[in-house]
Motif scaffolding. Structure first.
Motif, mmCIF file in Angstrom:
data_model
loop_
_atom_site.group_PDB
_atom_site.id
_atom_site.type_symbol
_atom_site.label_atom_id
_atom_site.label_comp_id
_atom_site.label_asym_id
_atom_site.label_seq_id
_atom_site.Cartn_x
_atom_site.Cartn_y
_atom_site.Cartn_z
ATOM 1 N N ASN A 140 0.844 -1.203 0.000
ATOM 2 C CA ASN A 140 0.000 0.000 0.000
ATOM 3 C C ASN A 140 0.872 1.243 0.000
ATOM 4 O O ASN A 140 1.913 1.275 0.640
ATOM 5 N N GLY A 141 0.401 2.275 -0.690
ATOM 6 C CA GLY A 141 1.153 3.520 -0.648
ATOM 7 C C GLY A 141 0.675 4.547 -1.630
ATOM 8 O O GLY A 141 -0.224 4.321 -2.424
ATOM 9 N N ASN A 142 1.327 5.695 -1.574
ATOM 10 C CA ASN A 142 0.978 6.838 -2.413
ATOM 11 C C ASN A 142 1.592 6.720 -3.801
ATOM 12 O O ASN A 142 2.493 7.460 -4.153
ATOM 13 N N GLY A 143 1.126 5.805 -4.585
ATOM 14 C CA GLY A 143 1.606 5.677 -5.950
ATOM 15 C C GLY A 143 3.019 5.131 -6.069
ATOM 16 O O GLY A 143 3.574 5.069 -7.150
ATOM 17 N N THR A 144 3.610 4.769 -4.957
ATOM 18 C CA THR A 144 4.955 4.209 -5.009
ATOM 19 C C THR A 144 4.850 2.726 -5.325
ATOM 20 O O THR A 144 3.823 2.105 -5.120
ATOM 21 N N ARG A 145 5.936 2.191 -5.800
ATOM 22 C CA ARG A 145 5.901 0.769 -6.108
ATOM 23 C C ARG A 145 5.957 -0.046 -4.829
ATOM 24 O O ARG A 145 6.311 0.460 -3.773
ATOM 25 N N ASN A 146 5.616 -1.295 -4.929
ATOM 26 C CA ASN A 146 5.622 -2.179 -3.770
ATOM 27 C C ASN A 146 7.029 -2.292 -3.203
ATOM 28 O O ASN A 146 8.018 -2.235 -3.932
ATOM 29 N N VAL A 147 7.110 -2.482 -1.892
ATOM 30 C CA VAL A 147 8.391 -2.698 -1.228
ATOM 31 C C VAL A 147 8.458 -4.168 -0.853
ATOM 32 O O VAL A 147 7.692 -4.622 0.000
ATOM 33 N N PRO A 148 9.354 -4.928 -1.498
ATOM 34 C CA PRO A 148 9.441 -6.352 -1.163
ATOM 35 C C PRO A 148 10.077 -6.546 0.208
ATOM 36 O O PRO A 148 10.808 -5.686 0.695
ATOM 37 N N PRO A 149 9.833 -7.684 0.838
ATOM 38 C CA PRO A 149 10.453 -7.943 2.143
ATOM 39 C C PRO A 149 11.958 -8.154 1.988
ATOM 40 O O PRO A 149 12.433 -8.548 0.921
ATOM 41 N N ILE A 150 12.690 -7.901 3.050
ATOM 42 C CA ILE A 150 14.144 -8.126 3.021
ATOM 43 C C ILE A 150 14.434 -9.606 2.809
ATOM 44 O O ILE A 150 15.317 -9.971 2.047
ATOM 45 N N PHE A 151 13.682 -10.460 3.498
ATOM 46 C CA PHE A 151 13.854 -11.904 3.346
ATOM 47 C C PHE A 151 12.780 -12.453 2.416
ATOM 48 O O PHE A 151 11.592 -12.262 2.662
#
Length: 163
Positions: A85-96
């Motif tokens: 979820n976010g303001n038009g930003t791309r998804n943030v994948p998990p570190i692991f």
């Protein structure tokens, strides 16, 4: 005969009107699930220097406890879950990417979330007390936090969990 037909039509209209009024007086059925929805973490900003600004929610016995829970939630989500979820930003994948890493290293992560996680997250702004999730006796708070993704990733690498 005409008079009887008028009586029958009048009775049917009255019964229909009464039925409509009776059904509209019944208990309201709410179809909204907003009171039950899980408040999800949102990306506010993803800087090129590795800092991730998030809106996170916490629940605790007081305001400090709720903020602490929000900080744990933020580090937990960027570490294991990722954020969509976010303001038009791309998804943030998990570190692991391995879904079992938390279970495989449970003692390590139990210790990490007792003390070390605070080194990698800081409060930017307290948003507001929230209603609609958790117990009414607890404090529910939305918080803007910044997670230092590069330092967090290096920490896991130095401890041998991430290559």
């Amino acid at each position: 005969m005409q008079w009887n037909m008028k009586k029958i039509i009048l009775k049917l209209l009255c019964l229909t009107a009464a039925g409509i009024m009776l059904t509209s007086c019944g208990p309201k059925i709410y179809t909204s699930t907003s009171a039950y929805r899980q408040l999800e973490t949102e990306v506010i900003k993803n800087d090129l220097d590795g800092h991730l600004t998030l809106k996170v929610y916490g629940n605790g016995i007081n305001q400090d406890d709720a903020i602490d829970q929000a900080m744990r939630n933020a580090v937990n989500e960027v570490t294991f879950k990722g954020i969509v979820n976010g303001n038009g930003t791309r998804n943030v994948p998990p570190i692991f990417s391995n879904p079992n890493v938390k279970l495989d290293n449970q003692n390590y992560f139990d210790d990490f979330f007792l003390r070390d996680y605070r080194k990698y997250v800081q409060v930017v702004q307290k948003v507001k007390k929230m209603k609609g999730f958790g117990s009414s006796e607890r404090v529910n708070l939305g918080v803007i936090l910044e997670v230092d993704m590069n330092r967090l990733r290096r920490h896991y690498q130095n401890d041998g969990l991430l290559k």
